[in-house]
Design an enzyme around this catalytic site. Structure first.
Site, PDB file in Angstrom:
ATOM      1  N   ALA A  63      12.885 -33.533 -28.399  1.00 50.73           N
ATOM      2  CA  ALA A  63      11.356 -33.540 -28.038  1.00 50.73           C
ATOM      3  C   ALA A  63      11.063 -34.740 -28.294  1.00 50.73           C
ATOM      4  CB  ALA A  63      10.712 -32.478 -28.873  1.00 50.73           C
ATOM      5  N   GLY A 102      16.084 -29.746 -27.721  1.00 54.19           N
ATOM      6  CA  GLY A 102      15.728 -29.341 -26.252  1.00 54.19           C
ATOM      7  C   GLY A 102      16.691 -29.974 -25.270  1.00 54.19           C
ATOM      8  N   GLU A 105      19.247 -27.520 -25.094  1.00 60.22           N
ATOM      9  CA  GLU A 105      18.916 -26.261 -24.389  1.00 60.22           C
ATOM     10  C   GLU A 105      18.474 -26.325 -22.958  1.00 60.22           C
ATOM     11  OE1 GLU A 105      15.887 -23.906 -27.529  1.00 60.22           O
ATOM     12  OE2 GLU A 105      15.469 -26.219 -27.298  1.00 60.22           O
ATOM     13  N   GLU A 125      16.777 -28.533 -35.027  1.00 62.11           N
ATOM     14  CA  GLU A 125      15.616 -28.095 -35.300  1.00 62.11           C
ATOM     15  C   GLU A 125      15.382 -27.588 -36.482  1.00 62.11           C
ATOM     16  OE1 GLU A 125      16.049 -27.654 -30.846  1.00 62.11           O
ATOM     17  OE2 GLU A 125      17.162 -27.358 -32.666  1.00 62.11           O
TER      18      GLU A 125
END
Length: 697
Positions: A63, A102, A105, A125
């Site tokens: 992020a 992310g 992901e 995370e």
């Protein structure tokens, strides 16, 4: 289309490129750009397969931290990944550098993944009190199975490309090369072999195999032992379990519910504060970021004991040669044997190879002569806390070390300026306070003297990163930041026991707060002789420090874990503290001698007296400029003393408790005891009057 994400076609491959330095973070511009580029690729009839690749040094590394705490702008990452996964065209992700959070992901939203062998992937995370919130808990298990997904997600640790292939996360690993060329070659292979589109959500083999796995109960049991007070890791287990118990879309909904629960947890705020604080402490106020640094290519260390040996390992670990000095051959032999044993234990655990053991040992050269320090760039003195001995050592170093060599002391309490006075080059003298065990603990408290040169300050802060420490620059006073606050807590803990509490009650209050061990267990770990010597030095300096039952323990050679008896007793080969009736009797005798009538003391009083005295002292440290920001105190206590990171550090914790409440109790304890330690800090009083927090400074 966003300028940070571009689309082009090369042959039959449509290439989506992300270029958002320095780490291609998933900002709003990147998310929007990815969505727009995907649309363009889907409408390009000549593109039979799409390739997602990143420019610069890394794949998407997570992020955008600049957006932390701000409202999310559409499109959200889950939606972007959903569009990639449901694309009518097969998509290949080419990974280099790191694909984290992310970023991984996003890669899992593609059909195939190829990685350079130097790449690493992970879902970290949980380290910020969160769980992967864009499908990571639902897609990763479909590739790895339950056990590996749980391990990666609950620890947040990275795995390298080879491991990622073994786990099923990536489909191929290539040795070096240009990542775009590697990605194009793999995309062509997908075309040539007519590989089908393969969204991760459609994979069910691992889900069916592990649907009734015991891995979830085992993961929870392990967390109850390892991280009993943490919130997010348990929610991570719940989310991963949903991938095996629910259809994919329902699992995604469950992940979102659990993610929002983590977002609302106060632990997230503490961990995010700790995350940013660790990065901020490397920027020293008043020190120009362009300040030149001195070369450090060879290091001398004085003292081959526990501290000196551990410090030596830090430098050998990163390839810096060390000269390790002792006054007697048997001491140097003993120190080298301990270092070798530590390295060999690491090799047995698979952390390093046997070849690396020998490489690192070869970098640590023993010596009995100060003359061998003539060509070193940095010397670190690591002998016990005696000002006379330290001044004598620095006087010798002044004579033998070359001009420009940095002369550092590992002292944990003593005056750096007084040490510097024993040299003709006070500008080259600095404190480098490592924490025990020095080869393990991450904190390095760098102490500036009144005359320490700016390039010396910059050098030791840069060096901290080089040897993989968290460096914090602090000012000079007795105990600096960490130990100055610790001494106040320690004295209060002893007073509580004098008045009627037991050592184990005090320790339990602190471990219930989240510390890995309490005040007295920590004293046993460090060695009661350490605190005893410090108190003796302060008494020599004229301070009025009354003798206590802890002094009597040290004088009886009950020094803690190393003698299997201290405030607690210890069984052979065990570090578990066991309450000792002999110590209880000694405490009772001390109370009788001092005319103290024992009383019942509540856990709340213990918490307030141990913690609020630290907060008050921390405020005084800020007043005096010993620390310039409260976040420096927080980082020191998290990485040096085990303060729970999920509480953000002691000063952040104080802001959450409420400074008004803390000040009121400080004043009550001052009125009751008259103790100097409870004199309210002027800064604390000002902040309360202005309705501000330490974080507002």
């Amino acid at each position: 289309m966003s300028q940070v994400v571009t689309y082009e076609r090369q042959g039959q491959v449509g290439v989506i490129s992300v270029n958002y330095p320095p780490v291609n973070a998933l900002s709003h511009a990147v998310r929007s750009g990815l969505q727009d580029a995907l649309k363009k690729g889907e409408s390009d009839n000549d593109a039979r397969v799409l390739l997602l690749v990143c420019e610069g040094r890394t794949f998407v590394a997570g992020a955008d931290i600049r957006e932390f705490g701000k409202p999310m702008q559409e499109p959200g990452l889950p939606d972007v990944i959903g569009k990639f996964e449901s694309s009518t065209k097969t998509i290949v992700a080419a990974i280099h550098g790191t694909a984290l959070g992310g970023g991984l992901e996003l890669a899992l939203g593609c059909d195939y993944r190829v990685a350079l062998n130097s790449a690493k992937v992970g879902l970290p995370e949980v380290k910020l009190g969160l769980l992967p919130g864009a499908g990571g808990t639902q897609r990763l298990p479909r590739l790895t199975g339950a056990a590996k997904a749980l391990e990666m997600i609950t620890t947040g640790d990275f795995v390298d490309a080879v491991q990622a292939r073994e786990y099923g996360i990536v489909d191929a690993v290539e040795n070096g090369g240009d990542v775009k060329a590697v990605g194009l070659a793999y995309a062509e292979k997908v075309l040539g072999e007519s590989k089908p589109k393969r969204p991760v959500r459609s994979l069910t083999d691992k889900v069916e195999a592990d649907k009734n796995s015991s891995a979830f109960d085992e993961a929870r049991a392990a967390l109850r032992k390892r991280s009993p007070n943490l919130f997010a890791p348990f929610k991570c287990v719940d989310a991963v379990e949903a991938a095996f118990k629910l259809p994919f879309d329902e699992g995604m909904q469950r992940e979102r519910e659990l993610f929002m629960a983590c977002m609302e947890s106060p632990q997230r705020g503490g961990l995010v504060h700790a995350f940013f604080a660790e990065r901020e402490v490397s920027k020293v106020p008043g020190l120009d970021k362009n300040t030149p640094v001195r070369d450090v290519n060879k290091v001398g260390i004085i003292g081959a004991g526990t501290m000196g040996g551990g410090i030596a390992m830090n430098f050998a670990n990163v390839g810096i040669p060390v000269r390790l000095l002792e006054v007697k051959q048997e001491a140097i032999d003993r120190g080298l044997a301990v270092i070798r044993r530590n390295y060999e234990n690491s090799a047995k655990k698979g952390r390093i190879t046997t070849a690396q053991v020998e490489e690192r040992m070869a970098l640590i050269q023993p010596t009995l002569s100060y003359d061998d320090f003539a060509d070193v760039d940095l010397v670190i003195e690591a002998v016990f806390e005696d000002m006379g001995i330290k001044k004598q050592i620095f006087g010798t170093l002044d004579k033998v070390c070359k001009p420009g060599a940095i002369l550092a002391s590992n002292t944990s309490t003593l005056d750096i300026d007084e040490i510097a006075e024993s040299t003709s080059r006070p500008q080259d003298v600095v404190g480098m306070h490592f924490f025990s065990p020095a080869n393990v603990m991450k904190l390095l408290e760098n102490v500036r003297g009144a005359k320490t040169a700016d390039d010396v300050k910059a050098t030791v802060m840069t060096l901290a990163k080089r040897i993989k420490k968290v460096g914090v620059m602090v000012g000079n006073c007795h105990g600096f930041v960490g130990n100055r606050m610790l001494h106040q807590r320690g004295a209060e803990a002893v007073s509580l026991v004098n008045e009627g509490a037991s050592p184990q009650q005090v320790d339990k209050v602190l471990t219930d707060l989240g510390y890995p061990m309490g005040q007295f267990a920590m004293s046993d770990l460090a060695g009661l002789d350490v605190g005893y010597r410090i108190r003796q030095e302060r008494r020599k300096a004229g301070e009025n420090i009354p003798e206590s039952w802890t002094d009597k323990l040290a004088e009886q050679n009950r020094l803690g874990q190393k003698t299997q008896a201290g405030i607690y007793r210890y069984e052979e080969g065990s570090r578990k503290p066991i309450p000792d009736p002999e110590v209880d009797a000694l405490i009772a005798q001390y109370r009788q001698e001092q005319g103290i009538e024992s009383r019942a003391i509540s856990d709340q009083e213990i918490l307030e007296r141990c913690m609020y005295v630290m907060i008050n002292e921390g405020a005084k440290i800020l007043e005096e400029g010993i620390a310039t920001r409260s976040l420096e105190i927080d980082v020191i206590w998290i990485y040096g003393y085990g303060f729970p990171a999920y509480r953000g550090g002691p000063m952040f914790w104080a802001d959450q408790v409420g400074l008004g409440e803390i000040l009121a109790r400080v004043k009550e304890f001052h009125k009751k005891t008259g103790g100097k330690q409870w004199e309210p800090s002027a800064l604390l009083e000002r902040l309360v009057a202005e309705g501000k927090k330490f974080g507002d400074l």
